[in-house]
Design a protein around this motif. Structure first.
Motif, PDB file in Angstrom:
ATOM      1  N   GLU A 186      -2.295  19.735  52.743  1.00 14.56           N
ATOM      2  CA  GLU A 186      -3.641  19.231  53.054  1.00 14.56           C
ATOM      3  C   GLU A 186      -4.807  19.848  51.860  1.00 14.56           C
ATOM      4  OE1 GLU A 186      -4.622  17.214  55.332  1.00 14.56           O
ATOM      5  OE2 GLU A 186      -2.583  17.203  56.207  1.00 14.56           O
ATOM      6  N   GLU A 187      -5.977  19.440  51.989  1.00 13.27           N
ATOM      7  CA  GLU A 187      -6.907  19.952  50.892  1.00 13.27           C
ATOM      8  C   GLU A 187      -7.233  21.149  51.091  1.00 13.27           C
ATOM      9  OE1 GLU A 187      -9.982  17.242  50.029  1.00 13.27           O
ATOM     10  OE2 GLU A 187      -8.839  15.538  50.335  1.00 13.27           O
ATOM     11  N   MET A 188      -7.623  22.022  50.190  1.00  8.03           N
ATOM     12  CA  MET A 188      -7.972  23.231  50.374  1.00  8.03           C
ATOM     13  C   MET A 188      -9.496  23.418  50.738  1.00  8.03           C
ATOM     14  SD  MET A 188      -7.461  26.272  49.025  1.00  8.03           S
ATOM     15  CE  MET A 188      -7.805  27.932  47.978  1.00  8.03           C
ATOM     16  N   SER A 189     -10.182  22.386  50.567  1.00  7.64           N
ATOM     17  CA  SER A 189     -11.598  22.575  51.107  1.00  7.64           C
ATOM     18  C   SER A 189     -11.597  22.614  52.715  1.00  7.64           C
ATOM     19  CB  SER A 189     -12.329  21.537  50.843  1.00  7.64           C
ATOM     20  OG  SER A 189     -11.907  20.086  51.282  1.00  7.64           O
ATOM     21  N   GLU A 190     -10.289  22.025  53.382  1.00 10.02           N
ATOM     22  CA  GLU A 190     -10.566  22.191  54.693  1.00 10.02           C
ATOM     23  C   GLU A 190      -9.921  23.196  55.570  1.00 10.02           C
ATOM     24  OE1 GLU A 190      -8.060  18.827  56.135  1.00 10.02           O
ATOM     25  OE2 GLU A 190      -9.111  17.342  54.770  1.00 10.02           O
ATOM     26  N   VAL A 191      -9.555  24.178  54.792  1.00  8.92           N
ATOM     27  CA  VAL A 191      -9.014  25.646  55.225  1.00  8.92           C
ATOM     28  C   VAL A 191     -10.141  26.307  55.886  1.00  8.92           C
ATOM     29  CG1 VAL A 191      -7.761  27.668  54.790  1.00  8.92           C
ATOM     30  CG2 VAL A 191      -7.222  25.631  53.584  1.00  8.92           C
ATOM     31  N   PHE A 192     -11.276  26.499  55.528  1.00  5.91           N
ATOM     32  CA  PHE A 192     -12.260  27.126  55.980  1.00  5.91           C
ATOM     33  C   PHE A 192     -13.260  26.738  56.744  1.00  5.91           C
ATOM     34  CE2 PHE A 192     -10.699  29.335  51.790  1.00  5.91           C
ATOM     35  CZ  PHE A 192     -10.301  30.239  52.528  1.00  5.91           C
ATOM     36  N   GLN A 193     -12.739  25.560  57.244  1.00  2.00           N
ATOM     37  CA  GLN A 193     -13.624  24.767  58.188  1.00  2.00           C
ATOM     38  C   GLN A 193     -13.361  25.301  59.808  1.00  2.00           C
ATOM     39  OE1 GLN A 193     -13.486  20.518  57.251  1.00  2.00           O
ATOM     40  NE2 GLN A 193     -14.489  20.671  55.602  1.00  2.00           N
ATOM     41  N   LEU A 194     -14.272  25.565  60.512  1.00  2.00           N
ATOM     42  CA  LEU A 194     -14.171  25.816  61.831  1.00  2.00           C
ATOM     43  C   LEU A 194     -13.330  24.686  62.739  1.00  2.00           C
ATOM     44  CD1 LEU A 194     -14.266  28.010  63.968  1.00  2.00           C
ATOM     45  CD2 LEU A 194     -16.389  27.367  64.520  1.00  2.00           C
ATOM     46  N   GLU A 195     -13.823  23.486  62.325  1.00  2.00           N
ATOM     47  CA  GLU A 195     -13.147  22.170  63.105  1.00  2.00           C
ATOM     48  C   GLU A 195     -11.606  22.329  62.776  1.00  2.00           C
ATOM     49  OE1 GLU A 195     -15.696  22.140  60.865  1.00  2.00           O
ATOM     50  OE2 GLU A 195     -17.387  21.705  62.286  1.00  2.00           O
ATOM     51  N   THR A 196     -11.258  22.668  61.747  1.00  2.00           N
ATOM     52  CA  THR A 196      -9.808  22.596  61.532  1.00  2.00           C
ATOM     53  C   THR A 196      -8.993  23.344  62.414  1.00  2.00           C
ATOM     54  OG1 THR A 196     -10.281  21.946  59.186  1.00  2.00           O
ATOM     55  CG2 THR A 196      -8.040  22.991  59.623  1.00  2.00           C
ATOM     56  N   TRP A 197      -9.390  24.582  62.506  1.00  2.00           N
ATOM     57  CA  TRP A 197      -8.872  25.649  63.226  1.00  2.00           C
ATOM     58  C   TRP A 197      -8.927  25.420  64.651  1.00  2.00           C
ATOM     59  CZ3 TRP A 197      -4.860  27.169  60.602  1.00  2.00           C
ATOM     60  CH2 TRP A 197      -5.193  27.414  59.275  1.00  2.00           C
ATOM     61  N   GLN A 198      -9.999  24.964  65.188  1.00  2.00           N
ATOM     62  CA  GLN A 198     -10.364  24.524  66.483  1.00  2.00           C
ATOM     63  C   GLN A 198      -9.209  23.487  66.878  1.00  2.00           C
ATOM     64  OE1 GLN A 198     -12.496  26.154  68.590  1.00  2.00           O
ATOM     65  NE2 GLN A 198     -11.265  24.991  70.138  1.00  2.00           N
ATOM     66  N   HIS A 199      -9.020  22.404  66.110  1.00  2.00           N
ATOM     67  CA  HIS A 199      -8.206  21.300  66.287  1.00  2.00           C
ATOM     68  C   HIS A 199      -6.745  22.034  66.494  1.00  2.00           C
ATOM     69  CE1 HIS A 199      -6.390  17.364  66.271  1.00  2.00           C
ATOM     70  NE2 HIS A 199      -5.701  17.779  65.231  1.00  2.00           N
ATOM     71  N   VAL A 200      -6.177  22.900  65.521  1.00  2.00           N
ATOM     72  CA  VAL A 200      -5.053  23.630  65.613  1.00  2.00           C
ATOM     73  C   VAL A 200      -4.873  24.018  66.927  1.00  2.00           C
ATOM     74  CG1 VAL A 200      -3.652  25.272  64.475  1.00  2.00           C
ATOM     75  CG2 VAL A 200      -4.683  23.638  63.034  1.00  2.00           C
ATOM     76  N   ILE A 201      -5.657  25.037  67.415  1.00  2.00           N
ATOM     77  CA  ILE A 201      -5.803  25.900  68.715  1.00  2.00           C
ATOM     78  C   ILE A 201      -5.694  24.847  69.838  1.00  2.00           C
ATOM     79  CG2 ILE A 201      -7.041  27.188  70.247  1.00  2.00           C
ATOM     80  CD1 ILE A 201      -8.186  28.747  67.795  1.00  2.00           C
ATOM     81  N   ASP A 202      -6.371  23.649  69.631  1.00  2.00           N
ATOM     82  CA  ASP A 202      -6.109  22.493  70.772  1.00  2.00           C
ATOM     83  C   ASP A 202      -4.790  22.256  71.016  1.00  2.00           C
ATOM     84  OD1 ASP A 202      -9.151  23.047  71.623  1.00  2.00           O
ATOM     85  OD2 ASP A 202      -9.718  21.490  70.330  1.00  2.00           O
ATOM     86  N   LEU A 203      -4.323  21.849  69.764  1.00  2.00           N
ATOM     87  CA  LEU A 203      -2.857  21.294  69.919  1.00  2.00           C
ATOM     88  C   LEU A 203      -1.962  22.181  70.126  1.00  2.00           C
ATOM     89  CD1 LEU A 203      -2.803  19.604  66.372  1.00  2.00           C
ATOM     90  CD2 LEU A 203      -2.551  18.420  68.398  1.00  2.00           C
ATOM     91  N   ILE A 204      -1.981  23.693  70.030  1.00  2.00           N
ATOM     92  CA  ILE A 204      -0.837  24.605  70.468  1.00  2.00           C
ATOM     93  C   ILE A 204      -1.217  24.743  71.953  1.00  2.00           C
ATOM     94  CG2 ILE A 204      -0.622  26.969  70.303  1.00  2.00           C
ATOM     95  CD1 ILE A 204      -1.224  26.802  67.216  1.00  2.00           C
ATOM     96  N   PHE A 205      -2.333  24.945  72.346  1.00  2.00           N
ATOM     97  CA  PHE A 205      -2.678  25.091  73.655  1.00  2.00           C
ATOM     98  C   PHE A 205      -2.904  23.860  74.834  1.00  2.00           C
ATOM     99  CE2 PHE A 205      -3.701  29.168  71.639  1.00  2.00           C
ATOM    100  CZ  PHE A 205      -2.706  30.171  72.275  1.00  2.00           C
ATOM    101  N   ALA A 206      -2.519  22.736  74.225  1.00  2.00           N
ATOM    102  CA  ALA A 206      -2.836  21.440  75.189  1.00  2.00           C
ATOM    103  C   ALA A 206      -2.031  21.596  76.174  1.00  2.00           C
ATOM    104  CB  ALA A 206      -2.451  20.288  74.320  1.00  2.00           C
TER     105      ALA A 206
END
Length: 66
Positions: free
Chosen positions: A45-65
């Motif tokens: 993925e792109e480097m600019s997305e690493v530090f966006q809060l929405e990216t990690w919120q989506h990852v957490i939502d996927l893990i704890f769905a």
């Protein structure tokens, strides 16, 4: 008074302070490096997305769905 009667000098606590600051700093740098390598290199993925809060919120939502 001879040298045998004097108490031994204590070492300064400079290194303790340095180590107490270095450990959290290294942990933070490891976290940022791991997130970057995992998301950019492994996830392709792109480097600019690493530090966006929405990216990690989506990852957490996927893990704890439910």
């Amino acid at each position: 008074m001879s040298k045998k009667d004097k108490p031994p000098k204590r070492k300064k606590a400079k290194w303790k302070i340095v180590i107490l600051w270095m450990i959290p700093l290294f942990l933070l740098l490891s976290l940022i490096g791991g997130m970057t390598v995992g998301y950019v290199v492994l996830g392709k993925e792109e480097m600019s997305e690493v530090f966006q809060l929405e990216t990690w919120q989506h990852v957490i939502d996927l893990i704890f769905a439910p």
